[in-house]
Scaffold this motif. Sequence first.
Motif, PDB file in Angstrom:
ATOM      1  N   TYR A   1     -71.366  19.392 124.191  1.00 48.78           N
ATOM      2  CA  TYR A   1     -71.851  18.020 123.992  1.00 48.78           C
ATOM      3  C   TYR A   1     -71.103  17.082 124.920  1.00 48.78           C
ATOM      4  N   GLN A   2     -71.845  16.190 125.499  1.00 51.31           N
ATOM      5  CA  GLN A   2     -71.186  15.184 126.345  1.00 51.31           C
ATOM      6  C   GLN A   2     -71.429  13.813 125.721  1.00 51.31           C
ATOM      7  N   PRO A   3     -70.323  13.086 125.416  1.00 52.13           N
ATOM      8  CA  PRO A   3     -70.491  11.796 124.748  1.00 52.13           C
ATOM      9  C   PRO A   3     -71.144  10.761 125.655  1.00 52.13           C
TER      10      PRO A   3
ATOM     11  N   MET B   1     -74.520  11.458 122.119  1.00 50.50           N
ATOM     12  CA  MET B   1     -74.025  12.608 122.895  1.00 50.50           C
ATOM     13  C   MET B   1     -75.234  13.391 123.397  1.00 50.50           C
ATOM     14  N   GLU B   2     -75.032  14.059 124.526  1.00 54.94           N
ATOM     15  CA  GLU B   2     -76.129  14.883 125.042  1.00 54.94           C
ATOM     16  C   GLU B   2     -75.775  16.341 124.796  1.00 54.94           C
ATOM     17  N   ALA B   3     -76.731  17.057 124.229  1.00 49.83           N
ATOM     18  CA  ALA B   3     -76.495  18.487 123.986  1.00 49.83           C
ATOM     19  C   ALA B   3     -76.788  19.231 125.280  1.00 49.83           C
TER      20      ALA B   3
ATOM     21  N   LEU C   1     -76.745  22.942 127.224  1.00 47.98           N
ATOM     22  CA  LEU C   1     -76.754  24.371 126.919  1.00 47.98           C
ATOM     23  C   LEU C   1     -75.812  25.149 127.841  1.00 47.98           C
ATOM     24  N   ARG C   2     -75.148  26.142 127.257  1.00 43.38           N
ATOM     25  CA  ARG C   2     -74.307  27.048 128.042  1.00 43.38           C
ATOM     26  C   ARG C   2     -74.623  28.471 127.619  1.00 43.38           C
ATOM     27  N   TRP C   3     -74.458  29.359 128.588  1.00 45.13           N
ATOM     28  CA  TRP C   3     -74.702  30.775 128.266  1.00 45.13           C
ATOM     29  C   TRP C   3     -73.372  31.500 128.408  1.00 45.13           C
TER      30      TRP C   3
ATOM     31  N   VAL D   1     -81.402  15.694 123.288  1.00 46.63           N
ATOM     32  CA  VAL D   1     -81.757  17.090 123.573  1.00 46.63           C
ATOM     33  C   VAL D   1     -82.731  17.099 124.750  1.00 46.63           C
ATOM     34  N   ASN D   2     -82.414  17.929 125.744  1.00 43.85           N
ATOM     35  CA  ASN D   2     -83.307  18.023 126.916  1.00 43.85           C
ATOM     36  C   ASN D   2     -84.549  18.838 126.578  1.00 43.85           C
ATOM     37  N   LEU D   3     -85.701  18.343 127.004  1.00 44.37           N
ATOM     38  CA  LEU D   3     -86.936  19.121 126.843  1.00 44.37           C
ATOM     39  C   LEU D   3     -87.452  19.450 128.239  1.00 44.37           C
TER      40      LEU D   3
ATOM     41  N   ILE E   1     -85.796   8.779 129.411  1.00 41.88           N
ATOM     42  CA  ILE E   1     -86.233   9.414 130.665  1.00 41.88           C
ATOM     43  C   ILE E   1     -84.977   9.784 131.455  1.00 41.88           C
ATOM     44  N   ASP E   2     -84.898  11.084 131.735  1.00 38.77           N
ATOM     45  CA  ASP E   2     -83.746  11.656 132.424  1.00 38.77           C
ATOM     46  C   ASP E   2     -83.944  11.549 133.930  1.00 38.77           C
ATOM     47  N   ASP E   3     -82.877  11.583 134.675  1.00 41.81           N
ATOM     48  CA  ASP E   3     -82.930  11.618 136.140  1.00 41.81           C
ATOM     49  C   ASP E   3     -83.802  10.516 136.712  1.00 41.81           C
TER      50      ASP E   3
ATOM     51  N   ASP F   1     -80.187   8.243 137.338  1.00 38.13           N
ATOM     52  CA  ASP F   1     -79.737   9.535 137.849  1.00 38.13           C
ATOM     53  C   ASP F   1     -78.381   9.431 138.543  1.00 38.13           C
ATOM     54  N   GLN F   2     -77.593  10.514 138.387  1.00 38.24           N
ATOM     55  CA  GLN F   2     -76.234  10.474 138.955  1.00 38.24           C
ATOM     56  C   GLN F   2     -76.237  10.302 140.465  1.00 38.24           C
ATOM     57  N   SER F   3     -77.336  10.623 141.118  1.00 34.33           N
ATOM     58  CA  SER F   3     -77.354  10.489 142.576  1.00 34.33           C
ATOM     59  C   SER F   3     -77.209   9.022 142.982  1.00 34.33           C
TER      60      SER F   3
ATOM     61  N   VAL G   1     -71.050   9.208 135.549  1.00 37.41           N
ATOM     62  CA  VAL G   1     -70.023   8.202 135.855  1.00 37.41           C
ATOM     63  C   VAL G   1     -68.675   8.922 135.881  1.00 37.41           C
ATOM     64  N   GLU G   2     -68.104   8.973 137.074  1.00 34.84           N
ATOM     65  CA  GLU G   2     -66.875   9.755 137.235  1.00 34.84           C
ATOM     66  C   GLU G   2     -65.634   8.891 137.399  1.00 34.84           C
ATOM     67  N   THR G   3     -65.870   7.627 137.726  1.00 31.87           N
ATOM     68  CA  THR G   3     -64.689   6.782 137.987  1.00 31.87           C
ATOM     69  C   THR G   3     -64.754   5.481 137.188  1.00 31.87           C
TER      70      THR G   3
ATOM     71  N   GLY H   1     -70.489  10.550 131.507  1.00 27.69           N
ATOM     72  CA  GLY H   1     -69.932  11.150 132.706  1.00 27.69           C
ATOM     73  C   GLY H   1     -68.521  11.647 132.498  1.00 27.69           C
ATOM     74  N   PHE H   2     -68.061  12.346 133.538  1.00 25.27           N
ATOM     75  CA  PHE H   2     -66.746  12.974 133.463  1.00 25.27           C
ATOM     76  C   PHE H   2     -65.632  11.938 133.231  1.00 25.27           C
ATOM     77  N   HIS H   3     -65.915  10.697 133.667  1.00 24.06           N
ATOM     78  CA  HIS H   3     -64.882   9.668 133.535  1.00 24.06           C
ATOM     79  C   HIS H   3     -64.457   9.529 132.067  1.00 24.06           C
TER      80      HIS H   3
HETATM   81  N1  LIG Z   1     -71.254  15.819 138.817  1.00 24.88           N
HETATM   82  C1  LIG Z   1     -71.234  15.347 137.579  1.00 24.88           C
HETATM   83  N2  LIG Z   1     -72.009  15.961 136.670  1.00 24.88           N
HETATM   84  C2  LIG Z   1     -71.964  15.464 135.423  1.00 24.88           C
HETATM   85  C3  LIG Z   1     -71.183  14.382 135.077  1.00 24.88           C
HETATM   86  N3  LIG Z   1     -71.389  14.164 133.768  1.00 24.88           N
HETATM   87  C4  LIG Z   1     -72.264  15.067 133.329  1.00 24.88           C
HETATM   88  N4  LIG Z   1     -72.607  15.866 134.340  1.00 24.88           N
HETATM   89  C5  LIG Z   1     -73.578  16.952 134.346  1.00 24.88           C
HETATM   90  O1  LIG Z   1     -74.818  16.411 134.533  1.00 24.88           O
HETATM   91  C6  LIG Z   1     -75.789  17.140 133.808  1.00 24.88           C
HETATM   92  C7  LIG Z   1     -76.516  16.198 132.941  1.00 24.88           C
HETATM   93  O2  LIG Z   1     -77.560  16.810 132.390  1.00 24.88           O
HETATM   94  P1  LIG Z   1     -78.997  16.671 132.857  1.00 24.88           P
HETATM   95  O3  LIG Z   1     -79.148  15.654 133.925  1.00 24.88           O
HETATM   96  O4  LIG Z   1     -79.869  16.521 131.675  1.00 24.88           O
HETATM   97  O5  LIG Z   1     -79.266  18.066 133.565  1.00 24.88           O
HETATM   98  C8  LIG Z   1     -79.226  19.204 132.792  1.00 24.88           C
HETATM   99  C9  LIG Z   1     -80.502  19.543 132.180  1.00 24.88           C
HETATM  100  O6  LIG Z   1     -81.558  19.190 133.035  1.00 24.88           O
HETATM  101  C10 LIG Z   1     -80.433  21.039 132.087  1.00 24.88           C
HETATM  102  N5  LIG Z   1     -80.126  21.400 130.713  1.00 24.88           N
HETATM  103  C11 LIG Z   1     -78.935  21.501 130.094  1.00 24.88           C
HETATM  104  N6  LIG Z   1     -79.118  21.873 128.827  1.00 24.88           N
HETATM  105  C12 LIG Z   1     -80.428  21.993 128.631  1.00 24.88           C
HETATM  106  C13 LIG Z   1     -81.245  22.354 127.507  1.00 24.88           C
HETATM  107  O7  LIG Z   1     -80.785  22.602 126.408  1.00 24.88           O
HETATM  108  N7  LIG Z   1     -82.584  22.387 127.714  1.00 24.88           N
HETATM  109  C14 LIG Z   1     -83.125  22.072 128.902  1.00 24.88           C
HETATM  110  N8  LIG Z   1     -84.424  22.112 129.025  1.00 24.88           N
HETATM  111  N9  LIG Z   1     -82.404  21.751 129.957  1.00 24.88           N
HETATM  112  C15 LIG Z   1     -81.063  21.708 129.829  1.00 24.88           C
HETATM  113  O8  LIG Z   1     -79.460  21.492 132.911  1.00 24.88           O
HETATM  114  C16 LIG Z   1     -78.967  20.400 133.665  1.00 24.88           C
HETATM  115  C17 LIG Z   1     -77.556  20.594 134.044  1.00 24.88           C
HETATM  116  O9  LIG Z   1     -76.781  20.608 132.955  1.00 24.88           O
HETATM  117  P2  LIG Z   1     -75.180  20.667 133.088  1.00 24.88           P
HETATM  118  O10 LIG Z   1     -74.830  21.704 134.071  1.00 24.88           O
HETATM  119  O11 LIG Z   1     -74.654  20.767 131.765  1.00 24.88           O
HETATM  120  O12 LIG Z   1     -74.937  19.340 133.758  1.00 24.88           O
HETATM  121  C18 LIG Z   1     -74.968  18.166 133.037  1.00 24.88           C
HETATM  122  C19 LIG Z   1     -73.607  17.589 133.013  1.00 24.88           C
HETATM  123  O13 LIG Z   1     -72.606  18.544 132.902  1.00 24.88           O
HETATM  124  C20 LIG Z   1     -70.400  13.781 136.060  1.00 24.88           C
HETATM  125  O14 LIG Z   1     -69.691  12.809 135.849  1.00 24.88           O
HETATM  126  N10 LIG Z   1     -70.464  14.283 137.303  1.00 24.88           N
END
Ligand SMILES: Nc1nc2c(ncn2[C@@H]2O[C@@H]3COP(=O)(O)O[C@H]4[C@@H](O)[C@H](n5cnc6c(=O)[nH]c(N)nc65)O[C@@H]4COP(=O)(O)O[C@H]3[C@H]2O)c(=O)[nH]1
Length: 930
Positions: free
Chosen positions: A553-555, A567-569, A571-573, A626-628, A688-690, A712-714, A748-750, A767-769
């Motif tokens: 989870y990321q707050p 918080m955003e859930a 997923l990790r494997w 939760v991401n869909l 809406i993500d990204d 979006d982080q970009s 947001v890293e800084t 963000g990581f910050h």
């Molecule tokens: N560089 C940088 N990255 C940061 C920072 N803060 C957060 N992040 C990363 O940015 C991603 C944010 O998730 P997202 O855009 O939804 O992008 C997610 C999302 O699209 C997808 N994802 C993750 N979990 C799920 C899920 O349960 N279902 C679906 N469908 N997609 C998922 O995978 C993508 C990547 O997830 P993560 O690797 O966890 O990568 C996460 C997170 O770790 C930061 O400050 N700097």
Amino acid sequence: MNQEWGSNFNLRSRLLAIVAVAFGAMALIAVLALVDKRASLMEDRQVKTRHLVESAYGVLVRFHSLQQDGELTENQAKRAAIETIRNMRYDDNEYFWINDLQPRMVMHPMMPQLDGKDLSDFKDPNGKRLFVAFVATVRNNGAGFVDYLWPKPGFTQPVPKTSYVKGFLPWGWVIGSGIYLDDVNRIFWDRMRWQAGIVFVSITLLGVMMLLLARRVEREIHHYATQLAKSNAELRLSAAVFEHTVEGVMITDPDGRIVAVNRAFTEITGYGEDEIAGLTGATLKSERHDEQFYASMWSVIRETGRWQGELWNRRKNGDIYPEWLNISVVKDERGRITHYVGVFSDISSMKESESKLDHLAHHDPLTGLPNRLLLNARMEHSLARAQRGNAMLAVMFLDLDHFKDINDTLGHPIGDLLLQETAQRLRDCVREQDTVTRLGGDEFTILLEDLDDSRFASTVAQKIIAALAEKFMLQGHEVFVTCSVGISIFPSDGGDITTLFKNADSALYRAKEQGRNNYQYYTEELTTRAMERLAMENSLRHALERNELVLHYQPQVDLHNGSIIGMEALLRWQHPEIGLISPNAFIPLAEETGLIIPIGEWVLRTACVQLKAWIDEGLPKIRVGVNLSSRQFNQNNLDEVVASALRDTGLPPSCLELELTERTIMHDAENTVTILNKLRALGVQISIDDFGTGYSSLSYLKRFPIDRIKIDQSFVREITSNPEDAAISQAIISLSHSLNIKTVAEGVETAEQQEFLRSRLCDEIQGFHFSHPVPQQDMCQLLKDGVKLESKHAFIQEERVLLLVDDEEGVLNAIARVLHADGYRILRATRPRAALDLLATHPVGVIISDQRMPEMNGIELLRKVRKLHPDTVRIMLTAHADQQMIAAAINEGAVFKFIFKPWGDEQLRIDVRQAFRKHDLNLRTQIGKV
Ligand SMILES: Nc1nc2c(ncn2[C@@H]2O[C@@H]3COP(=O)(O)O[C@H]4[C@@H](O)[C@H](n5cnc6c(=O)[nH]c(N)nc65)O[C@@H]4COP(=O)(O)O[C@H]3[C@H]2O)c(=O)[nH]1
């Protein structure tokens, strides 16, 4: 036909008539023959009598010669002669007599009484002096016949007789003998009876035979008549067939000159019979065949009597057409050629179908592009050429990114249209000699020939990616797609079709792994990667059941008060061998294989269960995002899946936020509105993500029921240094606020990024910050510890305090109910004074006051508030639109906004939110931190 024949030709009666006539004719012929027979019988008898008299005369001559020789005297000689003659008889009783020239009877064997008597006056009953006539005949002619009447034994009256008399002058005698006509008649009639019998029998037999013959002839004629009728019918049929058959028929004489053609001939060639008759078949020649062709055709006809085959001829209008021609020779009974018959059919349409079939076999029916079969053929050819000429060629494999989603959401017909349009754009991107192929689905292949440099392939790939990124308008739907391209080069990446294809495919996978919407060349290590990918797919299938998936989870923190509000859930494997795998490494695979559906549901349920458990533990009631994936979003029963997850876990719907990428929702915006409304009806929040990476249509953005937009982080990455990113982020924030949508900045890293965003009124950050995504227990700890965002600037306010003032409690409750969900701390006062007390003791951000109250009206109260608490934003609630009062209140700045009763709930929430935003700004301006 037979009846007609019978009535026109009464055969039997005619045949009988013929037989009767024949009978009559034969009878007549028989009578004539008999008459003639009698005449010739008479003649015969006369000849015979003449010969007999000549014989008797010979006797006289012999005795006379004896007299002359002196052997007998004249008397002796005469006597001997008389006696000899007297005894001579023939035909039973016929005799000779002798008289002299006086005439006197010398000897009569039957009437001796006449011997020596003068016969000059001897007459027959007709008075004829017959002996005088004898002598006269002899004297005149020497011999001859004389007719007269003479007594005949057995007859009472003399009967006609004819006698031959001849004179023997040495002795002055006449010798004679005669025949009775009666005897001739008797003989004649005797003979005639026989002959008549024979004739009758013959005629009868002949008649019978003729009858039989007639019957046979009748039968034959009948048979021939039937045959004739049949032949006529057949002829008519043949004529009808000739005329009406769909095949063209041309009949020529042995010299090849046309003598007849049928209607179909005219229809096919355009030549009427009048125009073509007398000309030769060469008139139709198309010049498509050389002389050799015709020579061999005629040699076959000469040898076998027929020829058939395909031939190109020319119509009268000059068009050339193919025909299937059958030429046969017609011969007469003596084997001489009388005609040639050519029967042909126009096979233009068949040829067309053949070529269509050929086209179908080698082309993709949907796009009209060559298919795999044709590609293979061309590849072989191109490879051979490239090998010979030491040239380079490129094989490009192209895949539309997320094409499945388009098919699933917009339906196959739109998917098909997209493929067709894609095919056209691809064709436009390559040169004439290059081959664009569709292998099936959304897979295309492009074969680039005669490359000077392998980099040319990347130019084409870029061109293609740009061309496909242009908007597609498909039946009123705006569709955006991207594509991934894999490139392999001959000869460096393979020397044969299979290797080049395999390597282009590996390159394509790499392009997809790189986030799609790009092109990749093949490199050796790609194959290994592809193998790994396969292995990963296999183990991902078991990841769920083996409990290898976990959520981190990321707050998300509120930029106004620094608290964790969500918080955003993520997923990790937890792979047993590889370790923790990032979602980027397996989510695309899960999407491709469809595994994302069960995995996604697991994420949804796990996140809901987790948050519910924390809330139950007494931790803050935050929300979980939760991401869909687009595949999940487009599953038919998404709302049911979400509803049942909420129901089963008991998580309040407002605590669940569904995150959808911009790309997912813009695929089929119309449909998205429907799905989002269904989800919204469940009470969940939507973000809406990204945002900013896709192609949002502002008009849709307004129609989507969205709570949050994630920048979006970009754009965040260089937000402090890149003016464009800063401008875009600012624009997104302003746009969102104008649509009453909150903004969350991702990545947001800084601290600088954080402050920048805060100053631009971004609502939340992630963000990581503040925190990396953390395992569940760490997240739990963060919540328990109440960790807040740190800032060099104090956070303005921890909670948003709202004061409601109205003398009617019912109104206060109603407003509080509407605004409760937005997380305000709500204070209530039924009197203005009580309200002023509350203002003095609480950091009220916004006050909403009724106008009509007993102690003091609303305007007066708000004027006071303005003076006492200038930062508190003031809203007037009134039932009456008193224009003057409104204008005055606004002018003196006492009231920020008027809300008229009855209010709209949603509008009320928007107004209050804006009021709080204004309050924040007021504070920041006041303390000089913006
Ligand atoms: N560089 C940088 N990255 C940061 C920072 N803060 C957060 N992040 C990363 O940015 C991603 C944010 O998730 P997202 O855009 O939804 O992008 C997610 C999302 O699209 C997808 N994802 C993750 N979990 C799920 C899920 O349960 N279902 C679906 N469908 N997609 C998922 O995978 C993508 C990547 O997830 P993560 O690797 O966890 O990568 C996460 C997170 O770790 C930061 O400050 N700097």
